[in-house]
Design a protein around this motif. Structure first.
Motif, short mmCIF file in Angstrom:
data_model
loop_
_atom_site.label_atom_id
_atom_site.label_comp_id
_atom_site.label_asym_id
_atom_site.label_seq_id
_atom_site.Cartn_x
_atom_site.Cartn_y
_atom_site.Cartn_z
N ASP A 146 35.44 34.28 -6.28
CA ASP A 146 34.43 35.11 -5.60
C ASP A 146 34.70 36.59 -5.87
O ASP A 146 35.85 37.04 -5.87
CB ASP A 146 34.44 34.85 -4.10
N GLU A 152 26.52 39.00 -2.33
CA GLU A 152 26.65 37.64 -1.84
C GLU A 152 27.37 36.80 -2.89
O GLU A 152 27.32 37.12 -4.08
CB GLU A 152 25.28 37.03 -1.52
N HIS A 155 27.65 31.40 -5.75
CA HIS A 155 27.14 30.04 -5.52
C HIS A 155 25.97 30.03 -4.55
O HIS A 155 25.22 29.06 -4.49
CB HIS A 155 28.26 29.12 -5.03
N TRP A 156 25.80 31.11 -3.76
CA TRP A 156 24.64 31.20 -2.86
C TRP A 156 23.33 31.29 -3.64
O TRP A 156 22.27 31.02 -3.09
CB TRP A 156 24.77 32.38 -1.93
N ARG A 157 23.40 31.68 -4.89
CA ARG A 157 22.18 31.84 -5.70
C ARG A 157 21.84 30.57 -6.47
O ARG A 157 20.86 30.55 -7.23
CB ARG A 157 22.36 33.02 -6.66
N PHE A 161 22.57 25.32 -3.34
CA PHE A 161 22.80 26.00 -2.07
C PHE A 161 21.49 26.37 -1.39
O PHE A 161 21.37 26.30 -0.16
CB PHE A 161 23.65 27.26 -2.29
N GLN A 162 20.50 26.76 -2.17
CA GLN A 162 19.20 27.10 -1.59
C GLN A 162 18.58 25.87 -0.91
O GLN A 162 17.96 25.99 0.15
CB GLN A 162 18.27 27.66 -2.66
N ARG A 165 20.51 25.48 2.41
CA ARG A 165 20.15 26.50 3.41
C ARG A 165 18.75 26.26 3.96
O ARG A 165 18.51 26.41 5.16
CB ARG A 165 20.27 27.90 2.80
N ASP A 300 31.06 25.60 1.79
CA ASP A 300 31.57 26.77 2.51
C ASP A 300 32.26 26.42 3.82
O ASP A 300 33.18 27.13 4.24
CB ASP A 300 30.41 27.74 2.80
#
Length: 323
Positions: A146, A152, A155-157, A161-162, A165, A300
């Motif tokens: 990271d 951010e 991996h949030w992108r 992950f989307q 979320r 996470d």
């Protein structure tokens, strides 16, 4: 602040380097029990405060203003006091006690992680549940890669992950079955507290709890928590129980989850399971597949190597962490 409340005490108790897969998760605090040299103790505390805490919680932590540890070697306990400022929140002063049971000779501080049986690895359900996990969690993206300079984590992108979320937010905003389950539980257990004990935005399940309490003759009370965990990723649920004796002045503990309760707790667990199946139409999670490893997935909410249990619900420590 919720992330610190959930994970910081457990992080302090875990020996740094004890897990070969994630050697950076944990602290050196246990070493304070193994040295009487004040200079060495001061260096251990400095390293934990300035390197190990920021290295793990840096994305949530704006400033750590103070960090003090009082060691009681005979009792193998420590009192940790700290003052910190999470991102987007005010200053918080916090104090709690940690207990470090004696380490058996030739053993490890942490209990051995269960290993799945060959039958579990070859179970046809395993491949399907791994497919579900991979649909919602990206492969790769280890924690140590990271970049703290990024707004951010990378991996949030990811698409995975989307998806996760979006689904988690949908269950927060409008999950009629969840509301119905809570209503039916309160009707089924009159005179008992029934609560939503879901961890905010962290795990892949929502949890509800029925509290069965009995006063003790010598004071205090015996608290049995009967918990239903509903996966948000698959049509699966868990029902388990924790039992705790609470007396004035006792340090709060997290009894391990019991997936095979007996007596009054079993009757309540059976009622909870029946209501979940009636409201959701879900089936029980096959516990024999709980420890199937998912070593390359980034999840996470876990501070341990990923498994099917952690991916579809939460790790055992989080399941045990109940108000």
């Amino acid at each position: 602040m919720r992330a610190f409340e959930l994970y910081l005490p457990r992080f302090f108790k875990q020996r740094r380097g004890s897990d070969l897969l994630t050697p950076e998760l944990g602290t050196s605090l246990h070493a304070l029990l193994e040295t009487e040299d004040e200079r060495q103790r001061a260096e251990i505390v400095r390293r934990v405060a300035h390197e190990e805490i920021p290295g793990t919680f840096g994305k949530y932590l704006e400033t750590l203003r103070s960090f003090d540890v009082t060691v009681h070697p005979e009792a193998r306990t420590m009192r940790v006091s700290l003052e910190l400022k999470p991102h987007g929140a005010g200053w918080v002063s916090w104090s709690f006690e940690l207990s470090f049971p004696p380490q058996e000779e030739g053993g490890s501080q942490e209990p051995a992680r269960p290993r799945p049986s060959p039958e579990a690895m070859n179970d046809p359900r395993t491949a399907e549940l791994i497919r579900v996990a991979r649909h919602y969690y990206p492969a790769g993206y280890p924690l140590w890669e990271d970049d703290d300079e990024e707004p951010e984590p990378a991996h949030w992108r990811t698409t995975e992950f989307q998806r996760w979320r979006t689904l988690r937010q949908r269950t927060w905003d409008d999950w009629k079955e969840w509301d119905e389950l809570l209503q039916r539980l309160r009707a089924a257990f009159p005179g008992h507290d029934v609560s939503d004990v879901t961890h905010p935005s962290a795990d892949a399940c929502s949890r509800c709890c029925v509290y069965l309490e009995q006063p003790l003759p010598e004071g205090g009370r015996a608290v049995t928590r009967v918990v239903g965990a509903i996966s948000i990723l698959a049509p699966l649920y868990l029902v388990y129980v924790t039992t705790e004796t609470m007396r004035p002045g006792d340090t709060a503990d997290w009894p391990p989850p019991d997936f095979s309760p007996t007596g009054e707790a079993k009757s309540a667990a059976d009622t909870l399971a029946r209501l979940i199946e009636q409201v959701f139409g879900y089936r029980p999670f096959p516990l024999e597949l709980a420890d199937i490893p998912l070593p390359d997935l980034r999840i996470d909410s876990l501070h341990e190597p990923a498994t099917l249990l952690g991916a579809l619900f939460a790790d055992r420590g989080t399941l045990a962490n109940l108000p």
